[in-house]
Design an enzyme around this catalytic site. Structure first.
Site, mmCIF file in Angstrom:
data_model
loop_
_atom_site.group_PDB
_atom_site.id
_atom_site.type_symbol
_atom_site.label_atom_id
_atom_site.label_comp_id
_atom_site.label_asym_id
_atom_site.label_seq_id
_atom_site.Cartn_x
_atom_site.Cartn_y
_atom_site.Cartn_z
ATOM 1 N N LYS A 117 1.172 -1.259 0.203
ATOM 2 C CA LYS A 117 0.021 0.169 0.278
ATOM 3 C C LYS A 117 1.219 1.418 0.051
ATOM 4 O O LYS A 117 1.867 0.814 0.391
ATOM 5 C CB LYS A 117 -0.913 0.365 0.847
ATOM 6 C CG LYS A 117 -1.877 0.937 1.202
ATOM 7 C CD LYS A 117 -3.035 0.111 0.453
ATOM 8 C CE LYS A 117 -4.295 1.226 0.736
ATOM 9 N NZ LYS A 117 -5.824 0.165 0.474
HETATM 10 N N1 GLU Z 1 -7.711 0.423 -3.267
HETATM 11 C C1 GLU Z 1 -8.178 -0.944 -3.295
HETATM 12 C C2 GLU Z 1 -8.300 -2.210 -2.354
HETATM 13 O O1 GLU Z 1 -7.753 -1.882 -1.111
HETATM 14 C C3 GLU Z 1 -7.391 -1.740 -4.388
HETATM 15 C C4 GLU Z 1 -6.255 -2.270 -4.669
HETATM 16 C C5 GLU Z 1 -6.247 -2.890 -5.612
HETATM 17 O O2 GLU Z 1 -6.140 -3.279 -6.942
HETATM 18 O O3 GLU Z 1 -4.609 -3.641 -5.925
HETATM 19 O O4 GLU Z 1 -7.998 -3.376 -2.583
#
Ligand code: GLU
Length: 428
Positions: A117
């Site tokens: 993240k």
């Molecule tokens: N931000 C989204 C989540 O928390 C998607 C992450 C992604 O598609 O890599 O799952």
């Protein structure tokens, strides 16, 4: 000599924040991991943490510095994967927790990724488009050393969208000297994005919501829905539920809370938000005086689709819903989990409920690699199948072990991660 068992200093702080919540969730799943529990410390330490300074020149000629992060929590099952968040409250401990939830989520739905993240501590509303672009590009350049289509693949999250992904893809590609569409997902369709990605997280919430409702004998038709957050997740979920006959009776966003017991027209509300920037002032709705009143609203299904730790000891006992679908990451604290469980409220945890987004991100990445693009029907069918299967196996495990859906989802996810960890072995 330093104590080899000492916890790194950046893991010590913020026991009550999202990272503390995540650690408690890991402690709760550990007794169910059998011999793999030997490896559990792996899950309590991110593999790699990068903190970057992001300087930009503002439109008025001054220089501003922002704090950026990219955390790769685990890469045992594949490259890091997870979104990038722009928000004024972003902290390292929050990004660590979000990266760790990605590890568990990706494994729980069995997409071949680890967890990662990123984020920048900034309120993007205070930036012009030019400043936003410069900040995004500088951030991408700074984390360029650890991302890549086979290393770590960012995606949208809170306050980031397909335009930001296009800038990230372009910046990475310019640094590489060739176009690398697979370095981020959630891109515009014209740049190798996937049909259905924009809606995927909300659609996944809807699919598992229908599965959960049918198991507890709740009819979606006529069910009353309350939604916190009316962004990419909350608004899409609200629309799909209302198309299936549910009544959206309350919506809360950053500016306020609106209610309408007869049901809000979700399409009209989306159009209102596009013009006014918030749900408040929507014709025909009533506004609640205090934000906190949202939690006591009469409803059957509650969808928290905003930020972490929203459902906590202060409000868990006031929640009227029988079913909670976690569109957000980490919206419920462990103490609130227990209170809800005691009251017979079913919580479908984030790592299953909101996994639709990363699932279609996976489809996007596969399509980019093969340069062959699927139809929207194909995407939605495959998404629905994966979500249903993941939900069914977690449901079954929860029944067998007599644990919550969260613990069951963590058993599935953590077992997969630690099996990979063990098979790979330690290097050197
Ligand atoms: N931000 C989204 C989540 O928390 C998607 C992450 C992604 O598609 O890599 O799952």
């Amino acid at each position: 000599m330093a104590n080899p068992h000492e916890i790194p200093s950046y893991l010590k702080h913020d026991a009550l924040g999202p990272w503390g919540v995540y650690l408690e969730q890991i402690d709760r799943v550990t007794p169910y991991l059998g011999n793999l529990a030997r490896w559990v410390e792996t899950l309590k330490r991110p593999k790699r943490v990068l903190i970057v300074d992001v300087p930009i020149e503002r439109d008025d000629g001054s220089i501003a510095h922002f704090e950026g992060y990219r955390v790769q929590h685990n890469t045992s099952r594949g490259p890091g994967k997870g979104g990038v968040r722009f928000h004024q409250d972003v902290t390292l401990s929050e990004v660590m927790a979000l990266s760790a939830w990605m590890t568990v989520k990706n494994a729980a739905v069995n997409v071949p990724y680890g967890g990662a993240k990123g984020g920048i501590r900034v309120d993007p509303k205070t930036l012009s488009q030019g400043e936003l672009q410069r900040m995004t590009r500088r951030y991408t350049s700074e984390i360029n050393i650890i991302i890549g289509p086979n290393k770590d693949i960012p995606a949208p999250d809170v306050n980031t969208n397909e335009q930001i992904m296009a800038w990230m893809m372009d910046t990475y590609s310019m640094n590489q000297g060739s176009t690398a569409s697979g370095v981020v997902t959630g891109k515009p369709i014209s740049l190798g994005g996937s049909l259905g990605r924009h809606e995927a997280t909300g659609r996944g919430v809807f699919v598992v919501g229908c599965e959960a409702a049918s198991r507890i004998g709740m009819d979606i038709k006529g069910a009353r829905l309350a939604v916190q957050g009316f962004g990419n997740v909350g608004a899409v979920a609200a629309r799909l539920f209302s198309e299936a006959g549910a009544r959206v009776v309350a919506v809360q966003d950053h500016a306020g809370t609106i209610t309408r017991p007869a049901g809000l027209n979700v399409m009209a509300l989306q159009a209102h938000v596009a013009v006014h920037g918030s749900v408040t002032g929507f014709p025909g709705s009533e506004e609640l005086a205090a934000r906190d009143q949202f939690w006591g609203v009469e409803c059957d299904i509650l969808v928290p689709a905003a930020l972490e730790q929203q459902i906590n000891e202060s409000n868990a006992n006031r929640i009227q819903a029988k079913l909670i679908l976690e569109g957000a990451n980490g919206p419920t604290t462990p103490a609130a989990d227990d209170m809800l469980r005691d009251r017979g409220v079913l919580v479908v945890p984030d790592v299953i409920a909101n996994a639709g987004g990363v699932t279609v991100s996976y489809f996007e990445w596969v399509q980019d690699f093969s340069s062959y693009f699927w139809t929207e029907d194909e995407i939605n069918l495959r998404l629905t199948r994966i979500m249903r299967e993941a939900f069914a196996s977690v449901w079954q495990l929860a029944e067998e072990k007599k644990v919550s859906l969260r613990t069951a989802a963590f058993i599935v996810g953590c077992t997969r991660v630690l099996q990979a960890r063990e098979m790979r072995g330690l290097y050197p």
